[in-house]
Design a protein around this motif. Structure first.
Motif, mmCIF file in Angstrom:
data_model
loop_
_atom_site.group_PDB
_atom_site.id
_atom_site.type_symbol
_atom_site.label_atom_id
_atom_site.label_comp_id
_atom_site.label_asym_id
_atom_site.label_seq_id
_atom_site.Cartn_x
_atom_site.Cartn_y
_atom_site.Cartn_z
ATOM 1 N N PRO A 180 -12.546 -0.437 -3.580
ATOM 2 C CA PRO A 180 -12.866 -1.079 -2.297
ATOM 3 C C PRO A 180 -14.166 -0.532 -1.729
ATOM 4 O O PRO A 180 -14.488 0.633 -1.896
ATOM 5 C CB PRO A 180 -11.681 -0.692 -1.408
ATOM 6 N N GLY A 181 -14.897 -1.402 -1.049
ATOM 7 C CA GLY A 181 -16.196 -0.991 -0.535
ATOM 8 C C GLY A 181 -17.321 -1.456 -1.421
ATOM 9 O O GLY A 181 -18.484 -1.192 -1.165
ATOM 10 N N SER A 182 -16.993 -2.171 -2.488
ATOM 11 C CA SER A 182 -18.009 -2.675 -3.396
ATOM 12 C C SER A 182 -18.234 -4.157 -3.113
ATOM 13 O O SER A 182 -17.439 -4.797 -2.423
ATOM 14 C CB SER A 182 -17.551 -2.494 -4.835
ATOM 15 N N VAL A 183 -19.306 -4.684 -3.669
ATOM 16 C CA VAL A 183 -19.637 -6.085 -3.405
ATOM 17 C C VAL A 183 -18.558 -7.049 -3.894
ATOM 18 O O VAL A 183 -18.178 -7.956 -3.162
ATOM 19 C CB VAL A 183 -21.006 -6.434 -4.030
ATOM 20 N N SER B 142 -8.321 3.277 -3.174
ATOM 21 C CA SER B 142 -8.389 2.857 -1.786
ATOM 22 C C SER B 142 -9.644 3.317 -1.088
ATOM 23 O O SER B 142 -9.942 2.873 -0.005
ATOM 24 C CB SER B 142 -7.187 3.403 -1.014
ATOM 25 N N GLY B 143 -10.415 4.212 -1.696
ATOM 26 C CA GLY B 143 -11.626 4.691 -1.055
ATOM 27 C C GLY B 143 -11.388 5.769 -0.026
ATOM 28 O O GLY B 143 -12.323 6.279 0.578
ATOM 29 N N VAL B 144 -10.137 6.164 0.180
ATOM 30 C CA VAL B 144 -9.828 7.189 1.179
ATOM 31 C C VAL B 144 -10.196 8.573 0.628
ATOM 32 O O VAL B 144 -9.957 8.864 -0.534
ATOM 33 C CB VAL B 144 -8.317 7.143 1.496
ATOM 34 N N ASP B 145 -10.759 9.429 1.478
ATOM 35 C CA ASP B 145 -11.073 10.788 1.055
ATOM 36 C C ASP B 145 -9.807 11.633 1.041
ATOM 37 O O ASP B 145 -9.053 11.623 2.004
ATOM 38 C CB ASP B 145 -12.072 11.429 2.034
ATOM 39 N N ARG B 146 -9.581 12.355 -0.048
ATOM 40 C CA ARG B 146 -8.376 13.176 -0.126
ATOM 41 C C ARG B 146 -8.727 14.641 -0.297
ATOM 42 O O ARG B 146 -9.488 15.009 -1.176
ATOM 43 C CB ARG B 146 -7.525 12.719 -1.309
ATOM 44 N N PRO C 216 -7.984 -2.773 -8.315
ATOM 45 C CA PRO C 216 -9.207 -2.039 -8.665
ATOM 46 C C PRO C 216 -9.130 -1.528 -10.103
ATOM 47 O O PRO C 216 -8.211 -0.775 -10.432
ATOM 48 C CB PRO C 216 -9.230 -0.877 -7.672
ATOM 49 N N VAL C 217 -10.047 -1.969 -10.936
ATOM 50 C CA VAL C 217 -10.041 -1.490 -12.318
ATOM 51 C C VAL C 217 -11.354 -0.842 -12.731
ATOM 52 O O VAL C 217 -11.393 -0.054 -13.647
ATOM 53 C CB VAL C 217 -9.728 -2.629 -13.319
#
Lengths: 313, 515, 153
Positions: A156-159, B187-191, A179-180
């Motif tokens: 997540p956070g990508s185009v 998820s992009g969350v910082d851990r 997400p892969v």
């Protein structure tokens, strides 16, 4: 008092001259170009081709330095903290420069950097497996409204993540996001039937032998003339992935111009052009002023889109 | 690969310039691999700028030569000074170094070199014959199957821990936990970054290995009171190959390790380091000579070195056939290919069959050159043993600092190496094995990622995992491996065997060698 | 009692304490953001691992206390401390002072602590070795190392 004033004047004039001299024989030593992703990736490949071309023009070494991590933000943070003397640049795709700063607090932002030149601009496209039951975008949209389809993409956070969210929003449904990783992993997920579609770089279809159902651009692209745009089909989603060269904010204008011109010349080089095109990039050069305008426009458009989708409050 | 493309490939290779630079590249790769702290990716980075001016076949030849020889090169310091030159040779220290300590350095180099070549050639044959079909198989290996395979691989931790199983599991858990520090890929969350932005990139396995194996060895040497220098008279330098019947005895190990390396190379994300550790563990588990492992048993050395080189061919399968890099090194190679206008992927075998054949032939050639160069350089390398140990160990410090820094140009990695070095020493004293930490770290991320991806595609129904047949096979094997010790406990066993394991558990030896 | 304290019991206690601390803070951190539909919460697996660590270090601690043997092994603690300090200092000073300044000094000092007495050969090997490493990494591979301020390389 007078002494101090004289000293101040001397120092000011001296440093102005030094800057002018520095700008005049720029580049005097190797320039480091930070690439915020690992070696072998998309931005790394296009960046290295460009830098190799620019080296011939500038007569100085442009050294690619890979600083991967956290979706490109680690490398960009390092770049933003560097001195604005033209000897540290960054070559980055659009996610770390337009999406990430809008999504979460970062040590850098739009104002930490200034655009030097744009190199490639590929729209995203909706792709499915060659033996997928959907052979047109309309069929896919119908299925998407009836059930929850799975979209493969990077973190997540990508185009691509944003693209599929915007797409879902425009159609009026939700997708399940899987997400892969990058294009190759997405292709694997599609072929292995773990996901139904992907929304990544338009080059993906050709590279991995997938079916491209639609492109997310204003007009049809030359590389895929038979593929309709989402706009044609009534879905107002236009997202592109662009790769460009950046310099830290406050870099002297003379240096920006030198770099921008060198970049323009490199892009005209037939070898550079053919290498980029063979690697499936859509080459689009913009000089530093035009790219700066384009970058700011994209930055604001991203914020708007993210707010609309609900990823940003 | 048919005859005509094979011949075309040979003619591409027969160019004297290509051969010359491949030989040079083999040498460079071996030397860089042999420098502790610098690994395969660094070696490839040295060649990458060069590839721009080379033709595509030459570029490929150079990169393959470096890839193959650097993996082998890492084994040299591993068996001579107990410091792995690359992460992939960590397992080589377990039996390679004790062999050198007993004065059999020349034999050790012989075992290592030929095992590496055998592993490399095996995987190259598999690659050339089966690549497209294997790629199709790899595609069917989705998150659930990957999860099952990795869960199974983790059970091998039990076999690399010579101490008690509890400490081995502890080490494994530490490794898995360390891999979770940083931004979550899903998820992009910082851990567990506690607000430190630089940590959001997570930790990297290379500094961890540099610290745990190289720096801790330096610290360990400092702590030992007696003079470390091996008696020069005991060291017979050179290259000694054991007689064929010794090799024949180990044919099962050779085959099994080659298969493990190739197979794990095909599955992206596991890599040569894990492959060699798992292969070592497997060899130890099933060998009749399991008690001599860790004391200079050739089988252990062979298992590790065969597997890590067998990964080279295996990792090229998904790279060439799917465009998915098998490990960081193949990622660099893919990038170089793309720059030359060659796009790996399903289309590659159709569009450029000659080039694909060339890759196979070049890989074979690279392995053969490695054999010759390795044998010839062995004399030079064993001379290292004659250099005073203090100087060699002292040079590990700059190598560790530089090697960990150039991964991502981040001081986090340097700090990781130093902290891992200190921790490695403490853990050695406490009898905690270090290998499971590495296995746990490498496998932790793909384990978690595949689990969560599996949950997404099964819509949060973990029980659906058991509807995947390939996964079921691995789940069953895992269960079997876990239950086996229980079964053995129920059966009556020799008292002597019991006392033996007791003494190993309470050991707080200073022995630098990995237990 | 002192012997017991300076045994691996201390280590297991440290692990236990750290794991508990991390587990607790993970509950605080997980009041976080974005969870994909169908995905397990981002902290779940790490919390499971931490729980395992707590159980394992707890058991090891208990078994250690029960055994009641122990004490530190015989070692040259001064030399060890010296080398650790050298390496840590080198790491801290690496960025500010640059690779070429810090590494030879660290190598020379380490060799001396490890028993090598010939300062000249020590220095020559250290400087030559670091120089080769520099040439290989910075010049040949173009992987920049922290530069010495004022020298620019």
């Amino acid at each position: 008092m007078k002494h101090a004033f004289k000293k101040l004047a001397a120092v000011t004039i001296g440093s102005l001259m030094a800057t002018a001299v520095a700008a005049a024989d720029y580049p005097a030593k190797p320039i480091q170009v930070i690439i915020p992703f690992g070696a072998g990736g998309n931005s790394d490949t296009s960046g290295r081709i460009l830098l190799n071309g620019m080296q011939k023009v500038l007569g100085a070494d442009l050294v690619p330095v890979n600083v991967p991590g956290a979706g490109g933000t680690i490398g960009m943070a390092q770049f933003a903290g560097a001195e604005a003397d033209g000897y540290t640049l960054a070559f980055s795709p659009s996610a770390p420069t337009t999406l990430q700063p809008n999504l979460r607090p970062l040590p850098y932002g739009k104002d930490s950097m200034v655009a030097v030149c744009l190199l490639t601009d590929n729209p995203t496209a909706v792709t499915v497996s060659p033996d997928s039951p959907y052979s047109s975008m309309e069929e896919l949209v119908e299925a998407a409204k009836a059930e929850t389809l799975i979209v493969a993409g990077p973190a997540p956070g990508s185009v691509p993540h944003i693209t599929q969210a915007a797409l879902a929003n425009a159609i009026g449904t939700t997708f399940t996001y899987l997400p892969v990783g990058g294009g190759a992993e997405e292709a694997k997920a599609l072929l292995g039937k773990q996901a139904d579609l992907a929304a990544d770089n338009s080059a993906m279809g050709t590279v991995h032998g997938l079916k491209t159902l639609a492109v997310a651009s204003a007009e049809r692209i030359d590389e895929l003339p038979d593929v309709p745009t989402l706009t044609e089909l009534g879905i107002d989603v236009q997202v592109s992935i662009f790769n460009g060269l950046y310099a830290p904010a406050n870099t002297p204008v003379e240096i920006l111009e030198t770099l921008s011109d060198a970049c323009g010349q490199a892009v005209e080089d037939p070898e550079v052009k053919s290498r980029l095109q063979d690697a499936n990039f859509i080459v689009r050069y913009l000089g530093h002023e035009d790219f700066q305008a384009f970058y700011e426009e994209q930055f604001d458009a991203s914020l708007e889109m993210l707010t609309k989708i609900g990823l940003v409050k | 690969m048919d005859m005509s493309s094979f011949l075309a490939a040979l003619s591409l290779l027969a160019d004297p310039l290509t051969i010359a630079i491949m030989i040079a590249a083999t040498f460079v790769g071996m030397v860089v691999g042999a420098l502790p702290g610098l690994g395969t990716v660094t070696a490839l980075a040295i060649a990458l700028p060069l590839t721009f001016v080379l033709t595509a076949p030459q570029a490929i030849g150079v990169l393959l030569a470096i890839y193959v020889s650097s993996v082998f090169g890492g084994s040299i310091p591993a068996l001579l000074i107990n410091v792995p030159g690359t992460p992939q040779s960590a397992a080589t220290t377990f039996d390679g170094y004790p062999m050198t300590r007993k004065g059999h350095a020349a034999e050790a180099i012989g075992w290592a070199t030929i095992s590496s070549v055998i592993g490399g050639i095996f995987s190259m044959i598999v690659l050339s014959i089966f690549a497209p079909r294997l790629a199709a198989f790899a595609v069917r290996f989705g998150p659930v199957e990957t999860f099952a395979l990795i869960a199974f691989s983790l059970t091998t931790i039990a076999w690399v821990s010579r101490g008690s199983t509890l400490t081995g599991l502890l080490a494994g858990c530490i490794g898995v936990f360390l891999s979770m520090i940083g931004a979550d890929a899903m998820s992009g969350v910082d851990r567990y970054t506690f607000g430190n932005f630089a940590l959001s990139g997570g930790l990297n396995v290379v500094p961890l290995l540099i610290g745990l194996f190289a720096l801790s060895e330096v610290f360990s040497t400092a702590a030992k009171r007696q003079d470390q220098d091996l008696n020069a008279a005991d060291v017979r330098s050179g290259f000694k190959v054991a007689p064929f019947r010794e090799w024949w005895k180990l044919r099962a190990t050779l085959l099994r390790s080659s298969v493990i390396g190739t197979f794990l190379g095909i599955l992206p994300g596991v890599g040569a380091t894990a492959a060699s550790l798992i292969s070592y563990a497997q060899a130890r588990a099933s060998s009749p000579r399991k008690d001599t492992f860790g004391e200079g048993e050739p089988e252990g050395l062979v298992a590790s070195e065969t597997a890590n080189n067998a990964v080279t061919g295996g990792a090229l399968v998904p790279s060439l056939a799917l465009g998915i890099p098998g490990d960081a090194a193949t990622a660099v190679m893919l990038g170089a290919l793309v720059i030359h206008g060659i796009t790996p992927g399903i289309q590659l075998f159709n569009r450029n069959p000659d080039l694909v054949s060339f890759i196979f032939v070049a890989l074979l050639f690279a392995n053969l050159i490695m054999l010759v160069v390795g044998a010839m350089s062995a004399h030079v390398f064993s001379r290292i043993l004659k250099v005073p140990n203090a100087l060699v160990m002292a040079m590990i410090v700059p190598l560790s600092l530089a090697g960990s820094y150039v991964i991502r140009f981040s001081m986090i990695d340097v700090a990781t190496a130093i902290i891992a070095g200190i921790s490695g020493l403490i853990l050695r004293y406490a009898g905690v094995p270090l290998a499971p930490i590495v296995i746990g770290f490498i496998l932790g991320a793909p384990l978690e990622t595949s689990l969560r991806q599996g949950l997404i595609i099964t819509n949060m129904q973990p029980l659906n995992f058991f509807t995947y047949p390939i996964a079921d096979v691995f789940f069953a094997i895992t269960l079997g491996v876990l239950l086996w010790p229980l079964v053995k406990m129920i059966r009556p066993k020799a008292v002597a065997g019991d006392a033996d394991s007791q003494s190993k558990t309470t050991s707080t030896e200073l022995e630098g060698n990995e237990k | 009692m002192k012997k017991l304290l300076f045994s691996s019991a201390l280590l297991w206690m440290a692990f236990l304490a750290t794991s508990i601390f991390l587990l607790v803070s993970s509950f605080e951190q997980s009041d976080a953001t974005f969870v994909l539909p169908g995905d397990a919460p981002p902290f779940l697996v790490s919390q499971l691992i931490l729980t395992c660590l707590i159980l394992l270090s707890g058991s090891l601690l208990i078994s250690r206390l029960v055994q009641a043997s122990g004490g530190l092994p015989d070692a040259d603690w001064d030399a060890l401390a010296a080398v650790v300090v050298i390496v840590c200092t080198a790491g801290v000073l690496l960025k500010p002072l640059g690779f070429l300044a810090v590494s030879p000094v660290a190598a020379i000092l380490t060799a001396r602590v490890l028993g090598y007495r010939n300062w000249l050969i020590n220095a020559v090997v250290a400087v030559a070795g670091v120089a080769c490493l520099y040439l290989l990494l910075v010049k040949a591979a173009r992987l920049p190392l922290p530069p010495v301020p004022g020298l620019g390389f």
